[in-house]
Design a protein around this motif. Structure first.
Motif, PDB file in Angstrom:
ATOM      1  N   PHE A 730       0.014  -6.798  -2.208  1.00  0.00           N
ATOM      2  CA  PHE A 730      -0.390  -5.492  -1.737  1.00  0.00           C
ATOM      3  C   PHE A 730      -1.977  -5.387  -2.098  1.00  0.00           C
ATOM      4  O   PHE A 730      -2.424  -4.747  -1.271  1.00  0.00           O
ATOM      5  CB  PHE A 730       0.325  -4.553  -2.693  1.00  0.00           C
ATOM      6  CG  PHE A 730       1.957  -4.476  -2.788  1.00  0.00           C
ATOM      7  CD1 PHE A 730       2.428  -4.197  -1.547  1.00  0.00           C
ATOM      8  CD2 PHE A 730       2.529  -4.825  -3.885  1.00  0.00           C
ATOM      9  CE1 PHE A 730       4.001  -4.238  -1.485  1.00  0.00           C
ATOM     10  CE2 PHE A 730       3.919  -4.644  -3.769  1.00  0.00           C
ATOM     11  CZ  PHE A 730       4.644  -4.500  -2.454  1.00  0.00           C
ATOM     12  N   GLU A 731      -2.532  -6.209  -2.911  1.00  0.00           N
ATOM     13  CA  GLU A 731      -3.910  -6.319  -3.139  1.00  0.00           C
ATOM     14  C   GLU A 731      -4.661  -6.842  -1.682  1.00  0.00           C
ATOM     15  O   GLU A 731      -5.582  -6.095  -1.023  1.00  0.00           O
ATOM     16  CB  GLU A 731      -4.277  -7.337  -4.109  1.00  0.00           C
ATOM     17  CG  GLU A 731      -4.015  -6.607  -5.600  1.00  0.00           C
ATOM     18  CD  GLU A 731      -4.787  -5.254  -5.810  1.00  0.00           C
ATOM     19  OE1 GLU A 731      -5.857  -5.107  -5.184  1.00  0.00           O
ATOM     20  OE2 GLU A 731      -4.436  -4.877  -6.876  1.00  0.00           O
ATOM     21  N   LYS A 732      -4.063  -7.825  -1.054  1.00  0.00           N
ATOM     22  CA  LYS A 732      -4.579  -8.192   0.117  1.00  0.00           C
ATOM     23  C   LYS A 732      -4.528  -7.301   1.122  1.00  0.00           C
ATOM     24  O   LYS A 732      -5.241  -6.957   2.041  1.00  0.00           O
ATOM     25  CB  LYS A 732      -4.061  -9.756   0.445  1.00  0.00           C
ATOM     26  CG  LYS A 732      -4.611 -10.347   1.719  1.00  0.00           C
ATOM     27  CD  LYS A 732      -5.955 -10.537   1.585  1.00  0.00           C
ATOM     28  CE  LYS A 732      -6.757 -11.298   2.531  1.00  0.00           C
ATOM     29  NZ  LYS A 732      -8.123 -11.566   2.751  1.00  0.00           N
ATOM     30  N   ALA A 733      -3.048  -6.733   1.278  1.00  0.00           N
ATOM     31  CA  ALA A 733      -2.694  -5.743   2.145  1.00  0.00           C
ATOM     32  C   ALA A 733      -3.868  -4.452   2.221  1.00  0.00           C
ATOM     33  O   ALA A 733      -4.520  -3.982   3.326  1.00  0.00           O
ATOM     34  CB  ALA A 733      -1.481  -4.974   2.060  1.00  0.00           C
ATOM     35  N   LYS A 734      -4.033  -4.100   0.765  1.00  0.00           N
ATOM     36  CA  LYS A 734      -5.081  -2.742   0.753  1.00  0.00           C
ATOM     37  C   LYS A 734      -6.486  -3.335   1.168  1.00  0.00           C
ATOM     38  O   LYS A 734      -7.133  -2.547   1.716  1.00  0.00           O
ATOM     39  CB  LYS A 734      -4.931  -2.594  -0.700  1.00  0.00           C
ATOM     40  CG  LYS A 734      -5.976  -1.239  -1.103  1.00  0.00           C
ATOM     41  CD  LYS A 734      -6.081  -0.804  -2.452  1.00  0.00           C
ATOM     42  CE  LYS A 734      -6.878   0.190  -3.041  1.00  0.00           C
ATOM     43  NZ  LYS A 734      -6.969   0.648  -4.160  1.00  0.00           N
ATOM     44  N   GLU A 735      -6.881  -4.560   0.725  1.00  0.00           N
ATOM     45  CA  GLU A 735      -8.237  -4.953   1.340  1.00  0.00           C
ATOM     46  C   GLU A 735      -8.461  -4.846   2.591  1.00  0.00           C
ATOM     47  O   GLU A 735      -9.470  -4.394   3.475  1.00  0.00           O
ATOM     48  CB  GLU A 735      -8.469  -6.247   0.539  1.00  0.00           C
ATOM     49  CG  GLU A 735      -9.835  -6.910   1.234  1.00  0.00           C
ATOM     50  CD  GLU A 735      -9.771  -8.512   0.661  1.00  0.00           C
ATOM     51  OE1 GLU A 735     -10.701  -9.294   1.343  1.00  0.00           O
ATOM     52  OE2 GLU A 735      -9.160  -8.836   0.021  1.00  0.00           O
ATOM     53  N   LEU A 736      -7.345  -5.290   3.603  1.00  0.00           N
ATOM     54  CA  LEU A 736      -7.503  -5.271   4.842  1.00  0.00           C
ATOM     55  C   LEU A 736      -7.421  -3.787   5.430  1.00  0.00           C
ATOM     56  O   LEU A 736      -7.995  -3.432   6.289  1.00  0.00           O
ATOM     57  CB  LEU A 736      -6.384  -6.255   5.604  1.00  0.00           C
ATOM     58  CG  LEU A 736      -6.448  -7.512   5.370  1.00  0.00           C
ATOM     59  CD1 LEU A 736      -5.314  -8.486   5.838  1.00  0.00           C
ATOM     60  CD2 LEU A 736      -7.772  -8.063   5.991  1.00  0.00           C
ATOM     61  N   GLU A 737      -6.432  -3.071   4.873  1.00  0.00           N
ATOM     62  CA  GLU A 737      -6.357  -1.772   5.190  1.00  0.00           C
ATOM     63  C   GLU A 737      -7.611  -0.742   5.016  1.00  0.00           C
ATOM     64  O   GLU A 737      -7.806   0.268   5.902  1.00  0.00           O
ATOM     65  CB  GLU A 737      -5.035  -1.083   4.709  1.00  0.00           C
ATOM     66  CG  GLU A 737      -3.849  -1.618   5.273  1.00  0.00           C
ATOM     67  CD  GLU A 737      -2.692  -1.277   4.440  1.00  0.00           C
ATOM     68  OE1 GLU A 737      -1.539  -1.811   4.760  1.00  0.00           O
ATOM     69  OE2 GLU A 737      -2.691  -0.912   3.177  1.00  0.00           O
ATOM     70  N   CYS A 766      -1.376   2.004  -1.348  1.00  0.00           N
ATOM     71  CA  CYS A 766      -1.635   2.603  -2.862  1.00  0.00           C
ATOM     72  C   CYS A 766      -0.410   3.077  -3.507  1.00  0.00           C
ATOM     73  O   CYS A 766      -0.365   2.704  -4.820  1.00  0.00           O
ATOM     74  CB  CYS A 766      -2.641   3.772  -2.546  1.00  0.00           C
ATOM     75  SG  CYS A 766      -4.160   3.430  -1.828  1.00  0.00           S
ATOM     76  N   PHE A 767       0.476   3.560  -3.049  1.00  0.00           N
ATOM     77  CA  PHE A 767       1.888   3.910  -3.711  1.00  0.00           C
ATOM     78  C   PHE A 767       2.513   2.594  -4.244  1.00  0.00           C
ATOM     79  O   PHE A 767       2.858   2.729  -5.367  1.00  0.00           O
ATOM     80  CB  PHE A 767       2.958   4.437  -2.353  1.00  0.00           C
ATOM     81  CG  PHE A 767       4.288   4.833  -3.175  1.00  0.00           C
ATOM     82  CD1 PHE A 767       4.269   6.129  -3.737  1.00  0.00           C
ATOM     83  CD2 PHE A 767       5.370   4.231  -3.069  1.00  0.00           C
ATOM     84  CE1 PHE A 767       5.557   6.494  -4.354  1.00  0.00           C
ATOM     85  CE2 PHE A 767       6.361   4.328  -3.579  1.00  0.00           C
ATOM     86  CZ  PHE A 767       6.401   5.642  -4.253  1.00  0.00           C
ATOM     87  N   LYS A 768       2.621   1.592  -3.367  1.00  0.00           N
ATOM     88  CA  LYS A 768       3.334   0.311  -3.964  1.00  0.00           C
ATOM     89  C   LYS A 768       2.423  -0.181  -4.970  1.00  0.00           C
ATOM     90  O   LYS A 768       3.036  -0.885  -6.123  1.00  0.00           O
ATOM     91  CB  LYS A 768       3.504  -0.651  -2.738  1.00  0.00           C
ATOM     92  CG  LYS A 768       4.542  -0.182  -1.947  1.00  0.00           C
ATOM     93  CD  LYS A 768       4.462  -1.092  -0.528  1.00  0.00           C
ATOM     94  CE  LYS A 768       5.663  -0.657   0.441  1.00  0.00           C
ATOM     95  NZ  LYS A 768       5.836  -1.423   1.535  1.00  0.00           N
ATOM     96  N   LEU A 769       1.160   0.118  -5.159  1.00  0.00           N
ATOM     97  CA  LEU A 769       0.451  -0.675  -6.169  1.00  0.00           C
ATOM     98  C   LEU A 769       0.298   0.516  -7.512  1.00  0.00           C
ATOM     99  O   LEU A 769      -0.395   0.035  -8.441  1.00  0.00           O
ATOM    100  CB  LEU A 769      -1.254  -0.538  -5.770  1.00  0.00           C
ATOM    101  CG  LEU A 769      -1.404  -1.969  -4.663  1.00  0.00           C
ATOM    102  CD1 LEU A 769      -2.736  -1.767  -3.877  1.00  0.00           C
ATOM    103  CD2 LEU A 769      -1.254  -3.096  -5.577  1.00  0.00           C
ATOM    104  N   GLY A 770       0.906   1.476  -7.367  1.00  0.00           N
ATOM    105  CA  GLY A 770       1.137   2.357  -8.499  1.00  0.00           C
ATOM    106  C   GLY A 770      -0.185   3.668  -8.588  1.00  0.00           C
ATOM    107  O   GLY A 770      -0.172   4.351  -9.207  1.00  0.00           O
ATOM    108  N   ASP A 771      -0.960   3.552  -7.515  1.00  0.00           N
ATOM    109  CA  ASP A 771      -1.908   4.628  -7.385  1.00  0.00           C
ATOM    110  C   ASP A 771      -1.490   5.754  -6.640  1.00  0.00           C
ATOM    111  O   ASP A 771      -1.794   6.034  -5.454  1.00  0.00           O
ATOM    112  CB  ASP A 771      -3.186   4.035  -6.915  1.00  0.00           C
ATOM    113  CG  ASP A 771      -4.316   4.872  -7.054  1.00  0.00           C
ATOM    114  OD1 ASP A 771      -4.444   5.967  -7.412  1.00  0.00           O
ATOM    115  OD2 ASP A 771      -5.526   4.425  -6.358  1.00  0.00           O
TER     116      ASP A 771
END
Length: 831
Positions: A730-737, A766-771
């Motif tokens: 998810f961190e890599k996904a967020k970085e690209l998104e 963000c939801f999957k990362l808990g934010d």
């Protein structure tokens, strides 16, 4: 003096007979001194021009030195003339052979070579290379060429090198190499000064025979018609430095291109020439000024001189932007070196030497962007086929006449002729060529200046605007995306001038460039104007009008205005069916457009029905391997995916990818699109690793071909982020998104459907990362904007409701979640 000296040595006992000769020589030398003094006191006309020439040619210091020598000689002659008949021969001989009197060649000469500017800055990379190059006892003649645009500082670099390394050379000679006459005169003077003769060949012979480590400096060897090799000593010793605007002189030895300064050195040069201290505030202002001057040394020095007089560095930039031509044309009264010309004057000298055709090409290019100019732009224009909806031959006489100079006897493009003309411009460094990209570029200041040389700016603008339009009209559809990236800067440079209707209106052609590069608002403005014009000129039923209407519909669709797009597309389909029949390729294109809009509106069943029709007809008419058939197959596969039939989608997409790879190659944009579609389907089928593998390839290749900001690159980045998310990275996904959302917001605006997709994807991650709070804020925005665009019943709006309901439940906002879930259920039951 030499004759007199020899006569006295031979006939010393009758030296009194030479008294008259001494008096005559003294009188002559006195007249020379008076003449030199008169040059310093001009009153008008010719004398003033002589003074300017003397100052410009570094002659002032030389004349002063000669004057001092002459005065010393006159003093000796007076002593000699006072000798009477009873004087002894040895007394006369002592006077004539005194060190300050006897004319003998010096053991080491620095001929007319001034020091560099007192405010010389930087250029350490070039100087270091020169110091490494000129090594003693190399066993061969060393030649170094400094080449570049006038005003870039070539001479100053050479003078700085000579100053720093003069001890390494036995003799140093400076030759003005601007013309044949100045070269020959310089060599003659060298021969006379060394007492080896009085001709240019005598000087060359002496240099060839002398095995000292001499240095010959050919300054301003700018004329490409001069064969400089004729004036090189033909030997295996000695050193030569050449400064020239002609990069062709690189053939003689090692070389350095001299262009703009490093930013730090440019700032220091401006502050020194303006006599300003290096305070933080001054450095900041100076940085903005030198950036505007593109770090060109001569322009910086001129700016510094003006600031020194005005004492207003903060206000210079505004003055310059409004009065650029005037400020770059004015010669400062005070200067730090002997350079004679202003920025604009030095380029005008080169421009005046160009042939008419070369000058015209440079002037036309001044309307284009200053970089990325290609021969293809002109050769494609020569193939213009005069389609009915674009300007006819009668409207294009000027561009056709220009292109005729580059055509062979049968009308084919003559690349050799084009190279000859561009080589002529390159020989003065007014244009440069990148062999790797096959592109020409012009220094930004030269680019702006060359437009000032135009007599009829409007006519030249119309000519180059038409040439661009003619070139674009001949680009095949499958190449338009890449071509658009190359041409977009040029179209942007040209189209601001199109504020009124012009005789040769190519805005319909320019639309394709804006559309393909994702500049949809600009594309909309162009095509709306074209539609209105064609309705008035051709009528509603004309094919040209229908082409323009179709393009306007595509633009509306990509802007997310699907209802307006559908209205136009239905009209175009009806009229094309009536005029051309159901099976005509243009009719099938209209059906495909309408299918795309139905899909965007969520009516996937209708989209599938239309796309099946298109595929069947294209396969029958064109065959299974035709690009249009493959495009129809890819569109139908996308519809199957939207309907959840991923196996059928995969089957079609595998076929499309195999055939496109065979037809176009692995790196073609159409092939990459097919690969991206297949990756998306792999992801839908749960094969996330395979999807990621394909998406990495697509992103890398699109970034290389299209750049980081292109819509297709961002689509690939978003798809790769989705695979990372499916693989729980998810961190890599967020970085690209985050990148995708920022770039789409900037390119398309906050309300564009593609921006909202990016925002929704980021909310999910963000939801999957808990934010949860960040996810809620993003999803609330997505839902509000989708409601505004499409209303509650659109599938994308319903999807946003479902996603936000999930977030509300995670936040224990159960009332809000239940309300959204009730609304979703109500909508689904009514469909």
């Amino acid at each position: 003096m030499m004759i007199l000296h020899d006569q006295i040595l031979t006939h010393g006992n009758t030296a009194v007979k030479f008294k008259a000769m001494c008096e005559e020589l003294e009188s002559y030398l006195t007249a020379v001194i008076l003449a030199v003094q008169n040059l310093h006191n001009p009153s008008k006309g010719f004398q003033k021009r002589v003074k300017e020439f003397v100052a410009a040619s570094n002659m002032t210091d030389e004349i002063a030195g000669h004057q001092k020598q002459i005065q010393g000689i006159c003093f000796k002659l007076k002593l000699l003339a006072a000798v009477d008949t009873n004087s002894k021969v040895n007394e006369m001989h002592a006077i004539m052979t005194a060190p300050s009197f006897v004319v003998t060649p010096p053991s080491r000469s620095i001929n007319n070579c001034p020091p560099p500017s007192r405010i010389f800055q930087g250029r350490q990379t070039i100087l270091a290379k020169m110091h490494r190059f000129f090594t003693p006892d190399s066993g061969k003649q060393l030649i170094y060429v400094l080449h570049g645009l006038g005003g870039a500082g070539k001479t100053q670099i050479a003078l700085k090198f000579i100053q720093d390394s003069s001890a390494n050379f036995s003799d140093i000679f400076l030759l003005n190499a601007s013309t044949l006459d100045t070269i020959i005169t310089g060599l003659k003077n060298m021969a006379v000064s060394k007492f080896v003769g009085d001709s240019a060949q005598d000087a060359l012979t002496w240099l060839q025979s002398k095995h000292g480590n001499w240095l010959l400096f050919f300054d301003n060897a700018d004329d490409p018609k001069i064969n400089l090799n004729k004036f090189f000593p033909q030997c295996n010793h000695g050193n030569i430095i050449i400064t020239s605007r002609n990069p062709g002189l690189r053939t003689y030895g090692d070389h350095s291109p001299v262009s703009d300064m490093e930013a730090k050195d440019a700032i220091t040069l401006l502050l020194q020439s303006a006599a300003k201290e290096s305070s933080e505030e001054n450095v900041q202002v100076a940085a903005a000024i030198v950036k505007e001057l593109f770090h060109l040394p001569l322009a910086i020095v001129q700016a510094g001189s003006f600031i020194l007089q005005s004492e207003d560095m903060a206000g210079y930039l505004m003055l310059y932007q409004k009065n650029r031509a005037q400020l770059l044309s004015e010669k400062p009264v005070q200067s730090h070196d002997h350079y004679a010309w202003t920025v604009y004057t030095t380029w005008q000298i080169s421009f005046d030497r160009l042939s008419q055709l070369a000058a015209t090409l440079l002037q036309l290019c001044s309307f284009l962007h200053y970089s990325g100019i290609s021969e293809d732009m002109f050769s494609n224009a020569s193939k213009y086929s005069f389609p009915v909806w674009l300007p006819a031959k009668e409207e294009l006489q000027a561009p056709l006449q220009f292109l005729s100079h580059f055509l062979g006897p049968t009308g084919e493009w003559n690349s050799l002729r084009f190279s000859e003309v561009t080589n002529e411009i390159k020989s003065y460094s007014l244009i440069t060529f990148d062999a790797a990209t096959k592109m020409f570029s012009i220094h930004p200041l030269v680019h702006a200046w060359s437009r000032n040389t135009l007599v009829d700016e409007a006519a030249s603008h119309l000519c180059i605007s038409s040439l661009l339009g003619m070139s674009i009209a001949e680009i095949p559809n499958h190449d338009i995306t890449l071509a658009s990236l190359r041409l977009m800067p040029h179209i942007s440079s040209v189209t601001p001038f199109n504020t009124v209707d012009v005789e040769a209106d190519f805005r319909a052609a320019f639309w394709g460039i804006y559309f393909s590069t994702g500049k949809l608002t600009e594309a909309q403005n162009l095509i709306e104007h074209t539609c209105e014009k064609y309705r008035l000129v051709f009528g509603e039923e004309h094919l040209a009008t229908l082409v323009a209407m179709r393009r306007l519909g595509l633009t509306y669709s990509h802007l997310g205005e699907y209802k307006k797009a559908k209205e136009l597309e239905v009209t175009v389909l009806e009229k094309r069916t009536k005029l051309l029949g159901e099976d005509h390729p243009d009719t099938l294109s209209a059906i495909g457009d309408l299918a795309w809009t139905h899909s965007a509106l969520g009516d996937f069943a209708k989209a599938k029905e239309l796309r099946v029709t298109v595929l069947e007809k294209r396969a029958t008419l064109l065959g299974l391997d035709h690009p249009d058939t493959l495009r129809a197959m890819a569109n139908l596969a996308a519809t199957h995916s939207m309907l959840g039939d991923f196996d059928k989608a995969k089957e079609l997409e595998v076929t499309v990818l195999e055939k496109q790879t065979k037809l176009l190659g692995e790196d073609h944009l159409v092939t990459l699109s097919a690969m991206g579609n297949l990756a998306w389907t792999h992801s839908a089928l749960g094969d996330f690793e395979k999807a990621k593998e394909l998406q990495v390839t697509v992103l890398e290749k699109r970034t290389k071909l299209l750049g980081e900001d292109h819509p297709d690159t961002l689509l690939a980045m978003g798809n790769l982020a989705r695979s990372h998310s499916k693989l729980r990275d998810f961190e890599k996904a967020k970085e690209l998104e985050v990148v995708v959302l920022e770039k789409r917001t900037k390119l398309l605006g906050e309300d564009h459907p593609h921006t909202l997709i990016a925002m929704g994807n980021l909310a999910t991650t963000c939801f999957k990362l808990g934010d949860l709070e960040q996810a809620k804020q993003l999803e609330v925005t997505v839902l509000e904007k989708r409601r505004q665009l499409w209303g509650d019943r659109h599938p994308s709006t319903v999807g946003a409701m479902q996603d936000l309901a999930i977030i509300y439940r995670a936040l224990d906002k159960l009332t809000e979640a239940a309300e959204l879930e009730r609304l979703v259920k109500q909508i689904q039951m009514s469909l």
